[in-house]
Scaffold this motif. Structure first.
Motif, PDB file in Angstrom:
ATOM      1  N   UNK A 305      -2.535  22.706   9.375  1.00  7.06           N
ATOM      2  CA  UNK A 305      -3.617  23.590   9.821  1.00  7.06           C
ATOM      3  C   UNK A 305      -3.066  24.920  10.345  1.00  7.06           C
ATOM      4  N   UNK A 306      -1.977  24.846  11.098  1.00 12.61           N
ATOM      5  CA  UNK A 306      -1.365  26.072  11.616  1.00 12.61           C
ATOM      6  C   UNK A 306      -0.811  26.914  10.475  1.00 12.61           C
ATOM      7  N   UNK A 307      -0.203  26.248   9.491  1.00  9.69           N
ATOM      8  CA  UNK A 307       0.323  26.949   8.318  1.00  9.69           C
ATOM      9  C   UNK A 307      -0.793  27.711   7.601  1.00  9.69           C
ATOM     10  N   UNK A 308      -1.922  27.062   7.402  1.00  5.32           N
ATOM     11  CA  UNK A 308      -3.050  27.714   6.735  1.00  5.32           C
ATOM     12  C   UNK A 308      -3.625  28.839   7.590  1.00  5.32           C
ATOM     13  N   UNK A 309      -3.706  28.611   8.899  1.00  7.45           N
ATOM     14  CA  UNK A 309      -4.259  29.622   9.804  1.00  7.45           C
ATOM     15  C   UNK A 309      -3.434  30.908   9.774  1.00  7.45           C
ATOM     16  N   UNK A 310      -2.122  30.772   9.791  1.00  7.60           N
ATOM     17  CA  UNK A 310      -1.252  31.948   9.796  1.00  7.60           C
ATOM     18  C   UNK A 310      -1.316  32.739   8.504  1.00  7.60           C
ATOM     19  N   UNK A 311      -1.857  32.149   7.464  1.00  8.27           N
ATOM     20  CA  UNK A 311      -2.005  32.841   6.182  1.00  8.27           C
ATOM     21  C   UNK A 311      -3.464  33.141   5.859  1.00  8.27           C
ATOM     22  N   UNK A 312      -4.299  33.059   6.912  1.00  5.12           N
ATOM     23  CA  UNK A 312      -5.745  33.351   6.788  1.00  5.12           C
ATOM     24  C   UNK A 312      -6.416  32.494   5.733  1.00  5.12           C
ATOM     25  N   UNK A 313      -5.964  31.243   5.602  1.00  2.00           N
ATOM     26  CA  UNK A 313      -6.516  30.333   4.608  1.00  2.00           C
ATOM     27  C   UNK A 313      -7.239  29.146   5.224  1.00  2.00           C
ATOM     28  N   UNK A 314      -7.267  29.069   6.551  1.00  4.67           N
ATOM     29  CA  UNK A 314      -7.835  27.890   7.196  1.00  4.67           C
ATOM     30  C   UNK A 314      -9.329  27.773   6.915  1.00  4.67           C
ATOM     31  N   UNK A 315     -10.068  28.868   7.109  1.00  8.14           N
ATOM     32  CA  UNK A 315     -11.508  28.824   6.865  1.00  8.14           C
ATOM     33  C   UNK A 315     -11.836  28.533   5.413  1.00  8.14           C
ATOM     34  N   UNK A 316     -11.100  29.189   4.503  1.00 14.13           N
ATOM     35  CA  UNK A 316     -11.351  28.981   3.078  1.00 14.13           C
ATOM     36  C   UNK A 316     -11.038  27.550   2.670  1.00 14.13           C
ATOM     37  N   UNK A 317      -9.959  26.992   3.219  1.00 15.10           N
ATOM     38  CA  UNK A 317      -9.562  25.623   2.869  1.00 15.10           C
ATOM     39  C   UNK A 317     -10.610  24.613   3.317  1.00 15.10           C
ATOM     40  N   UNK A 318     -11.099  24.768   4.542  1.00 19.23           N
ATOM     41  CA  UNK A 318     -12.122  23.857   5.021  1.00 19.23           C
ATOM     42  C   UNK A 318     -13.440  24.073   4.286  1.00 19.23           C
ATOM     43  N   UNK A 319     -13.707  25.326   3.919  1.00 18.54           N
ATOM     44  CA  UNK A 319     -14.919  25.595   3.157  1.00 18.54           C
ATOM     45  C   UNK A 319     -14.892  24.920   1.795  1.00 18.54           C
ATOM     46  N   UNK A 320     -13.749  25.021   1.106  1.00 17.96           N
ATOM     47  CA  UNK A 320     -13.604  24.364  -0.202  1.00 17.96           C
ATOM     48  C   UNK A 320     -13.662  22.852  -0.061  1.00 17.96           C
ATOM     49  N   UNK A 321     -13.034  22.347   1.007  1.00 12.03           N
ATOM     50  CA  UNK A 321     -13.077  20.901   1.224  1.00 12.03           C
ATOM     51  C   UNK A 321     -14.506  20.434   1.464  1.00 12.03           C
ATOM     52  N   UNK A 322     -15.271  21.238   2.217  1.00  8.72           N
ATOM     53  CA  UNK A 322     -16.670  20.889   2.454  1.00  8.72           C
ATOM     54  C   UNK A 322     -17.487  20.895   1.178  1.00  8.72           C
ATOM     55  N   UNK A 323     -17.253  21.916   0.336  1.00  6.51           N
ATOM     56  CA  UNK A 323     -17.967  21.983  -0.941  1.00  6.51           C
ATOM     57  C   UNK A 323     -17.595  20.819  -1.852  1.00  6.51           C
ATOM     58  N   UNK A 324     -16.295  20.482  -1.823  1.00  9.44           N
ATOM     59  CA  UNK A 324     -15.861  19.349  -2.646  1.00  9.44           C
ATOM     60  C   UNK A 324     -16.518  18.054  -2.175  1.00  9.44           C
ATOM     61  N   UNK A 325     -16.606  17.904  -0.830  1.00  9.56           N
ATOM     62  CA  UNK A 325     -17.255  16.708  -0.289  1.00  9.56           C
ATOM     63  C   UNK A 325     -18.727  16.641  -0.667  1.00  9.56           C
ATOM     64  N   UNK A 326     -19.403  17.791  -0.568  1.00  2.84           N
ATOM     65  CA  UNK A 326     -20.812  17.823  -0.952  1.00  2.84           C
ATOM     66  C   UNK A 326     -20.977  17.521  -2.436  1.00  2.84           C
TER      67      UNK A 326
END
Length: 338
Positions: A305-326
């Motif tokens: 999570x910290x790795x993704x956050x430092x590359x401004x990818x945390x929100x996008x990653x969780x967003x994609x994961x949410x869409x995949x779950x839906x």
């Protein structure tokens, strides 16, 4: 004004209320600022219901706090708190103290005395302005937004928390005792300096647990992170001219300094031993079932999570994961209807 004068001023201010509490002025103060503590109380039972959420949320934020001092503003931190051994020791001690956070809160909020006063008499709460000549500097009114009925340790933490390091670590006990002496002399009511200092030390533990992690979320909204990374010292922009960003950043750094050089963990252990604070059989069993075995998995997850956050990818990653779950749930529903 030096911090000793501020301590005396706060003690005199709190003592003054005690001398007029039964007068019309005392009644006006209670009417205007209330008769209940702004921090309230903490449940004395069922801490096991709160512990799970507090522990895992706090441990999750811990990784972002450590990343902040290591990668965002290491140039503003003393090297001693950035050493790998110090970081590893902090993690171990932080987790143990965090596990007992409900008991710490219960002790501080339910077993302390109340005083009327302003718990943050630092210079940032005064308004300075130029006189008519443009050369002299005048001091305006204080921010009285925080004036009211507070725990004694909240007053002391608000005041002494503004002290820079290493001054705070070296002088906090002397200043707490000075407050007790001045308050006793001016109010005629005895304040035990030993008990007050013990509670102040525990308050410092709680404050470190909170500010070392929670304040990290406040910095990006108050200050440009790229500018902070490039800031060479506290006397340079954006630290020198951004009040809120500076306050949050210094709170975070001070938490790690005070944990290490102020021996916060030792204060926590002394309190736990004195109060006989222990998890008991059910708490120990719950620890092995719901806490300790899961730490390696949680650490690996949070590092990602910290790795993704430092590359401004945390929100996008969780967003994609949410869409995949839906999408997956939608597929299952579609197949069940087909």
């Amino acid at each position: 004004m030096c911090i000793r004068d501020s301590v005396k001023g706060l003690a005199h201010q709190c003592a003054w209320y005690e001398t007029i509490a039964d007068t019309g002025m005392g009644e006006k103060i209670r009417t205007m600022f209330g008769e209940t503590s702004q921090m309230g109380n903490f449940p004395e039972k069922f801490h096991f219901l709160l512990r799970w959420l507090i522990f895992w949320v706090g441990r999750s934020l811990m990784f972002f706090g450590i990343d902040f001092i290591q990668n965002t503003c290491p140039q503003l931190c003393p090297p001693s708190i950035l050493e790998p051994a110090s970081i590893a020791q902090f993690k171990t001690e932080f987790e143990e103290a965090l596990y007992y956070f409900p008991e710490i809160m219960c002790h501080l909020l339910n077993k302390d005395t109340f005083l009327y006063g302003h718990p943050n008499l630092c210079v940032d709460n005064a308004f300075f302005y130029r006189d008519e000549t443009g050369e002299g500097v005048e001091c305006g009114g204080l921010d009285f937004g925080l004036y009211g009925k507070h725990k004694t340790v909240v007053h002391l933490s608000g005041l002494l928390g503004t002290a820079d390091e290493p001054y705070h670590c070296q002088n906090r006990e002397r200043l707490v005792r000075l407050f007790c002496e001045e308050y006793t002399a001016k109010s005629g009511k005895h304040m035990d300096p030993d008990a007050t200092y013990e509670d102040y030390e525990l308050m410092n533990v709680m404050k470190c647990l909170l500010c070392a992690v929670i304040a990290v979320a406040k910095v990006p909204s108050a200050m440009d992170m790229d500018q902070l990374k490039a800031c060479p010292s506290e006397r340079d922009p954006p630290m020198v001219d951004n009040f809120y960003g500076r306050s949050f950043t210094k709170l975070i750094i001070a938490s790690y300094i005070r944990w290490k050089h102020g021996h916060a963990y030792d204060s926590f252990r002394r309190w736990a031993d004195r109060e006989d604070v222990s998890p008991g059989f059910l708490g120990t069993l719950g620890g092995w079932l719901f806490y300790w075995p899961w730490r390696p998995f949680h650490s690996a997850f949070m590092s990602t999570q910290v790795f993704l956050y430092n590359r401004s990818l945390l929100g996008a990653s969780w967003g994609l994961a949410g869409l995949a779950g839906l999408g997956y749930v939608g597929t299952l529903i579609y197949r069940s209807w087909a």
